[in-house]
Scaffold this motif. Structure first.
Motif, PDB file in Angstrom:
ATOM      1  N   LEU A 112      -5.805  -2.363  -4.837  1.00 41.70           N
ATOM      2  CA  LEU A 112      -5.578  -0.942  -4.604  1.00 41.70           C
ATOM      3  C   LEU A 112      -5.856  -0.204  -5.901  1.00 41.70           C
ATOM      4  CD1 LEU A 112      -2.119  -1.352  -2.861  1.00 41.70           C
ATOM      5  CD2 LEU A 112      -4.326  -1.065  -1.720  1.00 41.70           C
ATOM      6  N   VAL A 119      -9.266   0.900  -1.465  1.00 43.04           N
ATOM      7  CA  VAL A 119      -8.645  -0.339  -0.992  1.00 43.04           C
ATOM      8  C   VAL A 119      -9.740  -1.392  -0.840  1.00 43.04           C
ATOM      9  CG1 VAL A 119      -7.365  -1.424   0.904  1.00 43.04           C
ATOM     10  CG2 VAL A 119      -6.880   0.964   0.268  1.00 43.04           C
ATOM     11  N   LEU A 177      -7.486   6.998  -2.583  1.00 39.88           N
ATOM     12  CA  LEU A 177      -7.065   5.615  -2.728  1.00 39.88           C
ATOM     13  C   LEU A 177      -8.241   4.737  -2.327  1.00 39.88           C
ATOM     14  CD1 LEU A 177      -4.688   3.656  -3.330  1.00 39.88           C
ATOM     15  CD2 LEU A 177      -4.360   3.553  -0.847  1.00 39.88           C
ATOM     16  N   ASP A 226      -3.284   7.146   8.142  1.00 41.61           N
ATOM     17  CA  ASP A 226      -4.670   6.679   8.228  1.00 41.61           C
ATOM     18  C   ASP A 226      -4.900   5.496   7.296  1.00 41.61           C
ATOM     19  OD1 ASP A 226      -5.141   8.726  10.013  1.00 41.61           O
ATOM     20  OD2 ASP A 226      -6.301   9.958   8.606  1.00 41.61           O
ATOM     21  N   VAL A 227      -4.416   5.604   6.056  1.00 37.15           N
ATOM     22  CA  VAL A 227      -4.568   4.511   5.090  1.00 37.15           C
ATOM     23  C   VAL A 227      -3.894   3.248   5.610  1.00 37.15           C
ATOM     24  CG1 VAL A 227      -3.947   3.687   2.782  1.00 37.15           C
ATOM     25  CG2 VAL A 227      -4.764   6.032   3.081  1.00 37.15           C
ATOM     26  N   VAL A 237      -6.467  11.021  -0.236  1.00 37.24           N
ATOM     27  CA  VAL A 237      -5.030  11.116  -0.008  1.00 37.24           C
ATOM     28  C   VAL A 237      -4.538  12.542  -0.205  1.00 37.24           C
ATOM     29  CG1 VAL A 237      -2.767  10.289  -0.773  1.00 37.24           C
ATOM     30  CG2 VAL A 237      -4.689   8.711  -0.632  1.00 37.24           C
ATOM     31  N   LEU A 296       0.943   4.208  -2.835  1.00 37.98           N
ATOM     32  CA  LEU A 296       0.738   5.626  -2.514  1.00 37.98           C
ATOM     33  C   LEU A 296       1.871   6.476  -3.080  1.00 37.98           C
ATOM     34  CD1 LEU A 296      -0.478   5.312   1.171  1.00 37.98           C
ATOM     35  CD2 LEU A 296      -1.792   6.310  -0.717  1.00 37.98           C
ATOM     36  N   THR A 334     -12.362   3.956   1.049  1.00 42.10           N
ATOM     37  CA  THR A 334     -11.623   4.996   0.331  1.00 42.10           C
ATOM     38  C   THR A 334     -11.137   6.025   1.350  1.00 42.10           C
ATOM     39  OG1 THR A 334     -13.562   6.384  -0.098  1.00 42.10           O
ATOM     40  CG2 THR A 334     -12.982   4.752  -1.777  1.00 42.10           C
ATOM     41  N   VAL A 335      -9.967   6.586   1.060  1.00 43.06           N
ATOM     42  CA  VAL A 335      -9.408   7.660   1.866  1.00 43.06           C
ATOM     43  C   VAL A 335      -8.922   8.734   0.893  1.00 43.06           C
ATOM     44  CG1 VAL A 335      -7.567   8.340   3.460  1.00 43.06           C
ATOM     45  CG2 VAL A 335      -8.714   6.153   3.757  1.00 43.06           C
ATOM     46  N   THR A 384       0.830  -1.203   0.000  1.00 45.14           N
ATOM     47  CA  THR A 384       0.000   0.000   0.000  1.00 45.14           C
ATOM     48  C   THR A 384       0.867   1.257   0.000  1.00 45.14           C
ATOM     49  OG1 THR A 384      -1.742  -1.199   1.171  1.00 45.14           O
ATOM     50  CG2 THR A 384      -1.851   1.208   1.213  1.00 45.14           C
ATOM     51  N   ALA A 424     -12.197   6.685   7.170  1.00 49.46           N
ATOM     52  CA  ALA A 424     -12.438   6.490   5.740  1.00 49.46           C
ATOM     53  C   ALA A 424     -13.478   7.488   5.239  1.00 49.46           C
ATOM     54  CB  ALA A 424     -12.919   5.065   5.483  1.00 49.46           C
TER      55      ALA A 424
END
Length: 142
Positions: A77, A86, A84, A53-54, A140, A36, A137-138, A32, A119
């Motif tokens: 991903l 996941v 992002l 956080d991710v 980014v 990123l 999802t986050v 991950t 999230a």
């Protein structure tokens, strides 16, 4: 541990087949983090938010799959715009359910609470006999 190769890769998406074993959680976090960095550049590698956080959420979802889902078998991903996405798939078709109200003093049971708090969105998708996929999802690039 993953099988060591990406089964599908495009510029901003990757799917990893996972194999149970020591180090699987660390490997999922490393995969991950590399995604990123590749997809979001420096913004995807520095600071507590949102990268940490991710990585925390990947740890929680993979750990929950190991504890309750019969082991995760796939990590997907995808970079979508500023976010992002996941996905972690496991062999248990039952959806995750909170263990009542969140109690910070408990030694465990915080995974779904963290998903709700950190999230942008999250959910589950049934996969029939193949179990389910938990996704989140986050954002980014905030």
């Amino acid at each position: 541990m993953s099988t060591g190769e990406e089964t599908v890769t495009t510029r901003r998406s990757a799917r990893y087949e996972l194999a149970e074993g020591p180090g699987m959680l660390a490997e999922c976090r490393a995969l991950t983090q590399r995604a990123l960095a590749a997809w979001f550049g420096r913004a995807g590698t520095r600071g507590r938010e949102p990268v940490e956080d991710v990585l925390l959420l990947v740890s929680e979802v993979v750990t929950n799959a190991r504890l309750h889902g019969g082991a995760p078998y796939e990590l997907c991903l995808e970079g979508r715009g500023r976010a992002l996405w996941v996905q972690v798939s496991d062999g248990n078709p039952r959806r995750p359910v909170p263990h009542g109200p969140h109690r910070p003093g408990r030694p465990s049971g915080h995974g779904l609470y963290l998903l709700q708090r950190l999230a942008a969105q999250w959910g589950t998708v049934p996969r029939g006999r193949a179990g389910k996929t938990v996704w989140f999802t986050v954002d980014v690039l905030r």
